[in-house]
Structure formats: structure tokens, C-alpha cells
Design a protein around this motif. Structure first.
Motif, PDB file in Angstrom:
ATOM      1  N   HIS A  69       1.195  -1.065   0.001  1.00 36.94           N
ATOM      2  CA  HIS A  69      -0.136   0.078   0.123  1.00 36.94           C
ATOM      3  C   HIS A  69       0.942   1.259  -0.104  1.00 36.94           C
ATOM      4  O   HIS A  69       0.830   2.239  -0.680  1.00 36.94           O
ATOM      5  CB  HIS A  69      -0.897   0.018   1.185  1.00 36.94           C
ATOM      6  N   VAL A  70       1.838   1.074   0.842  1.00 33.81           N
ATOM      7  CA  VAL A  70       2.733   2.353   0.915  1.00 33.81           C
ATOM      8  C   VAL A  70       3.515   2.467  -0.378  1.00 33.81           C
ATOM      9  O   VAL A  70       3.828   3.735  -0.896  1.00 33.81           O
ATOM     10  CB  VAL A  70       3.818   2.297   2.096  1.00 33.81           C
ATOM     11  N   LYS A  71       4.044   1.409  -0.843  1.00 36.97           N
ATOM     12  CA  LYS A  71       4.716   1.585  -2.306  1.00 36.97           C
ATOM     13  C   LYS A  71       3.896   2.153  -3.255  1.00 36.97           C
ATOM     14  O   LYS A  71       4.118   2.980  -4.359  1.00 36.97           O
ATOM     15  CB  LYS A  71       5.132   0.012  -2.720  1.00 36.97           C
ATOM     16  N   LEU A  72       2.570   1.731  -3.222  1.00 40.72           N
ATOM     17  CA  LEU A  72       1.805   2.107  -4.475  1.00 40.72           C
ATOM     18  C   LEU A  72       1.455   3.987  -4.109  1.00 40.72           C
ATOM     19  O   LEU A  72       1.782   4.428  -5.150  1.00 40.72           O
ATOM     20  CB  LEU A  72       0.367   1.423  -4.377  1.00 40.72           C
ATOM     21  N   ALA A  73       1.356   4.142  -2.936  1.00 42.03           N
ATOM     22  CA  ALA A  73       1.312   5.608  -2.701  1.00 42.03           C
ATOM     23  C   ALA A  73       2.720   6.445  -3.012  1.00 42.03           C
ATOM     24  O   ALA A  73       2.467   7.541  -3.379  1.00 42.03           O
ATOM     25  CB  ALA A  73       0.840   5.731  -0.947  1.00 42.03           C
ATOM     26  N   ILE A  74       3.850   5.903  -2.623  1.00 45.45           N
ATOM     27  CA  ILE A  74       4.823   6.469  -3.261  1.00 45.45           C
ATOM     28  C   ILE A  74       4.847   6.585  -4.693  1.00 45.45           C
ATOM     29  O   ILE A  74       5.280   7.784  -5.141  1.00 45.45           O
ATOM     30  CB  ILE A  74       6.185   5.853  -2.833  1.00 45.45           C
ATOM     31  N   LYS A  75       4.478   5.657  -5.418  1.00 46.18           N
ATOM     32  CA  LYS A  75       4.574   5.879  -6.751  1.00 46.18           C
ATOM     33  C   LYS A  75       3.576   6.788  -7.395  1.00 46.18           C
ATOM     34  O   LYS A  75       3.851   7.650  -8.102  1.00 46.18           O
ATOM     35  CB  LYS A  75       4.192   4.337  -7.371  1.00 46.18           C
ATOM     36  N   LEU A  76       2.278   7.008  -6.650  1.00 44.85           N
ATOM     37  CA  LEU A  76       1.306   7.844  -7.293  1.00 44.85           C
ATOM     38  C   LEU A  76       1.658   9.165  -6.875  1.00 44.85           C
ATOM     39  O   LEU A  76       1.371  10.218  -7.483  1.00 44.85           O
ATOM     40  CB  LEU A  76      -0.201   7.529  -6.508  1.00 44.85           C
ATOM     41  N   ASN A  77       2.337   9.448  -5.706  1.00 41.88           N
ATOM     42  CA  ASN A  77       2.911  10.752  -5.285  1.00 41.88           C
ATOM     43  C   ASN A  77       3.893  11.291  -6.372  1.00 41.88           C
ATOM     44  O   ASN A  77       3.821  12.494  -6.576  1.00 41.88           O
ATOM     45  CB  ASN A  77       3.376  10.651  -3.838  1.00 41.88           C
ATOM     46  N   LYS A  78       4.542  10.605  -6.814  1.00 37.91           N
ATOM     47  CA  LYS A  78       5.613  10.989  -8.062  1.00 37.91           C
ATOM     48  C   LYS A  78       4.763  11.602  -9.083  1.00 37.91           C
ATOM     49  O   LYS A  78       5.406  12.110  -9.859  1.00 37.91           O
ATOM     50  CB  LYS A  78       6.532  10.047  -8.316  1.00 37.91           C
ATOM     51  N   MET A  79       3.804  10.677  -9.429  1.00 41.05           N
ATOM     52  CA  MET A  79       2.795  11.081 -10.664  1.00 41.05           C
ATOM     53  C   MET A  79       1.785  12.155 -10.274  1.00 41.05           C
ATOM     54  O   MET A  79       0.969  12.493 -11.146  1.00 41.05           O
ATOM     55  CB  MET A  79       2.250   9.846 -11.225  1.00 41.05           C
ATOM     56  N   ARG A  80       1.489  12.746  -9.242  1.00 40.15           N
ATOM     57  CA  ARG A  80       0.494  13.464  -8.817  1.00 40.15           C
ATOM     58  C   ARG A  80       0.293  14.681  -9.540  1.00 40.15           C
ATOM     59  O   ARG A  80      -0.815  15.225  -9.617  1.00 40.15           O
ATOM     60  CB  ARG A  80       0.178  13.782  -7.273  1.00 40.15           C
ATOM     61  N   LYS A  81       1.328  15.379 -10.029  1.00 44.83           N
ATOM     62  CA  LYS A  81       1.610  16.503 -10.780  1.00 44.83           C
ATOM     63  C   LYS A  81       1.384  16.337 -12.326  1.00 44.83           C
ATOM     64  O   LYS A  81       1.330  17.270 -13.205  1.00 44.83           O
ATOM     65  CB  LYS A  81       2.248  17.533 -10.309  1.00 44.83           C
ATOM     66  N   SER A  82       1.624  15.139 -12.935  1.00 47.38           N
ATOM     67  CA  SER A  82       2.014  14.845 -14.273  1.00 47.38           C
ATOM     68  C   SER A  82       0.990  13.941 -14.839  1.00 47.38           C
ATOM     69  O   SER A  82       0.914  13.983 -16.241  1.00 47.38           O
ATOM     70  CB  SER A  82       3.364  14.331 -14.346  1.00 47.38           C
ATOM     71  N   HIS A  83      -0.120  13.233 -14.137  1.00 42.60           N
ATOM     72  CA  HIS A  83      -0.644  12.401 -14.601  1.00 42.60           C
ATOM     73  C   HIS A  83      -2.175  12.554 -13.976  1.00 42.60           C
ATOM     74  O   HIS A  83      -2.189  12.743 -12.837  1.00 42.60           O
ATOM     75  CB  HIS A  83      -0.335  10.774 -14.664  1.00 42.60           C
ATOM     76  N   LYS A  84      -3.160  11.817 -14.876  1.00 45.39           N
ATOM     77  CA  LYS A  84      -4.561  11.836 -14.135  1.00 45.39           C
ATOM     78  C   LYS A  84      -4.839  10.751 -13.784  1.00 45.39           C
ATOM     79  O   LYS A  84      -4.752   9.600 -14.378  1.00 45.39           O
ATOM     80  CB  LYS A  84      -5.496  12.487 -15.345  1.00 45.39           C
ATOM     81  N   TRP A  85      -4.977  10.586 -12.345  1.00 39.12           N
ATOM     82  CA  TRP A  85      -5.612   9.168 -11.737  1.00 39.12           C
ATOM     83  C   TRP A  85      -6.506   9.463 -10.918  1.00 39.12           C
ATOM     84  O   TRP A  85      -6.487  10.594 -10.045  1.00 39.12           O
ATOM     85  CB  TRP A  85      -4.026   8.500 -11.238  1.00 39.12           C
ATOM     86  N   ILE A  86      -7.030   8.535 -10.516  1.00 43.27           N
ATOM     87  CA  ILE A  86      -8.200   8.235  -9.476  1.00 43.27           C
ATOM     88  C   ILE A  86      -7.930   6.984  -8.863  1.00 43.27           C
ATOM     89  O   ILE A  86      -7.577   5.705  -9.536  1.00 43.27           O
ATOM     90  CB  ILE A  86      -9.527   8.382 -10.129  1.00 43.27           C
TER      91      ILE A  86
END
Length: 135
Positions: free
Chosen positions: A62-79
Motif C-alpha cells: 500500500h505504501v509502495k503504491l502511494a509513493i509511486k502515485l505521489n511522484k505522478m500526482r502533478k503529471s498524470h491523471k489518476w483516481i
């Protein structure tokens, strides 16, 4: 109402791509996907994952996924959707979020609260059913 929802999805079927693969490999292999796409991620629940899924996450996943998405939060659209618990709120404190309700008929018509997290480039508007807008 269900038939109308199915018809709406069918009308957009040429614009929908579904994948069933490990999130880490998927994100890495598609890190260059264009900004016209939306990535929807529905990981296993945090609290009851072991009871509900054959393939569940331990806390480190869960933490690993959060780290990955945090790096993408300003560059990609995700929900991202998750069960509503304090641990997930803490892990995803970097992200915008809303609380939503889902009806689960298998569970006896119970309304279950879930958290919905969004990347920074997503705009969220309130409404009866909510409204998500992406640039």
C-alpha cells in the motif's frame, strides 16, 4: 437505470482500455502514456484485504503504491479508491480526497463508505453524484 449505465459505457467502449496486471509493472510500462488518459486504480482494501481477496496487499505494498502515485500526482491523471480507514488517510495525506458511498447488495444492501483520491491535476466539483473534471 442499470441498462442506461451499461449503454453509456458501451457508447464509449472504443475509448476504454482494461488491464489486469500488477500495478507497479503497469505504471512503469505505461509511464509515458499521454495526458489524455485517466488511470483508475482500485487496489485491495487495507483493513479486510486478506479476507476479501486472493491477491491482497501487505502494508508495504500500500505504501509502495502511494509513493509511486505521489511522484505522478502533478503529471498524470489518476483516481484511486480505497476503504475508509485512518491508515489509508495517513498514507495518502499528500492527495486530494473525497468520501463516497457505494451500495453493496451482496452485503445486504449496505452503504459502504470509501475514500476516493485524485491527482493534483484533477478538478473535483460537488454535486448529487459528484463530478470530476480533467483538463
Amino acid at each position: 437505470m442499470l441498462i442506461q449505465k451499461i449503454n453509456n459505457i458501451n457508447a464509449m467502449s472504443d475509448r476504454i482500455e482494461l488491464y489486469n496486471m500488477d500495478y507497479y509493472s503497469f505504471i512503469d510500462s505505461n509511464s509515458g502514456f499521454d495526458n489524455h488518459r485517466l488511470l483508475f486504480i482500485d487496489p485491495p482494501y487495507y483493513k479486510n484485504g486478506k479476507e476479501l481477496y486472493v491477491h491482497y496487499f501487505e502494508k508495504n505494498e500500500h505504501v509502495k503504491l502511494a509513493i509511486k502515485l505521489n511522484k505522478m500526482r502533478k503529471s498524470h491523471k489518476w483516481i484511486l479508491t480505497y476503504d475508509n480507514c485512518l491508515e489509508i488517510q495517513e498514507i495518502y495525506k499528500f492527495s486530494k480526497r473525497k468520501e463516497g458511498g457505494l451500495n453493496y447488495s451482496i452485503a445486504g444492501n449496505k452503504l459502504k463508505k470509501e475514500l476516493i483520491f485524485f491527482s493534483d491535476i484533477m478538478k473535483i466539483k460537488s454535486g448529487k453524484f459528484g463530478h470530476i473534471q480533467f483538463n
